[in-house]
Design an enzyme around this catalytic site. Structure first.
Site, PDB file in Angstrom:
ATOM      1  CG  HIS A  12      -0.885  -0.577   2.292  1.00  0.00           C
ATOM      2  ND1 HIS A  12       0.717   1.348   2.614  1.00  0.00           N
ATOM      3  CD2 HIS A  12       0.194  -1.122   3.369  1.00  0.00           C
ATOM      4  CE1 HIS A  12       0.674   0.716   4.141  1.00  0.00           C
ATOM      5  NE2 HIS A  12       0.782  -0.246   4.501  1.00  0.00           N
ATOM      6  CD  GLU A  85       1.381  -3.246   7.216  1.00  0.00           C
ATOM      7  OE1 GLU A  85       2.784  -3.072   7.583  1.00  0.00           O
ATOM      8  OE2 GLU A  85       1.371  -1.833   6.533  1.00  0.00           O
TER       9      GLU A  85
END
Length: 93
Positions: A12, A85
């Protein structure tokens, strides 16, 4: 001979916490202005590609990054929580 499979990983774009060097992990933060611009640039990169599938984390920043790619490919991103994550627990923030 069979064709090779190509897998592209895209992280991202920038968030406010990335800019401040804060650990975000599972904290669901949006992209900042710079991150949104980065996402648009990546979307343009994928404009001429042929892709079989598009997957992304279920966090907002990942969905925002995947949206321009999906628009370029004319396909929705499949949300997968397992692509998040690492969870840093108390260390997030």
């Amino acid at each position: 001979m069979t064709a090779a499979t190509r897998i592209c990983f895209v992280r991202h774009g920038e968030t406010a916490w990335n800019a401040a060097q804060r650990i975000q992990g599972h904290k669901d933060l949006p992209l900042n202005e710079s991150g949104l611009e980065q996402a648009l640039g990546v979307g343009q990169y994928f404009n001429k590609m042929t892709v079989a599938a598009l997957y992304c984390s279920d966090l907002e920043r990942a969905q925002q990054a995947a949206a321009p790619i999906g628009a370029a490919l004319n396909m929705p991103a499949v949300l997968v929580a397992a692509l998040r994550e690492r969870n840093f627990g108390r260390f997030e923030g």
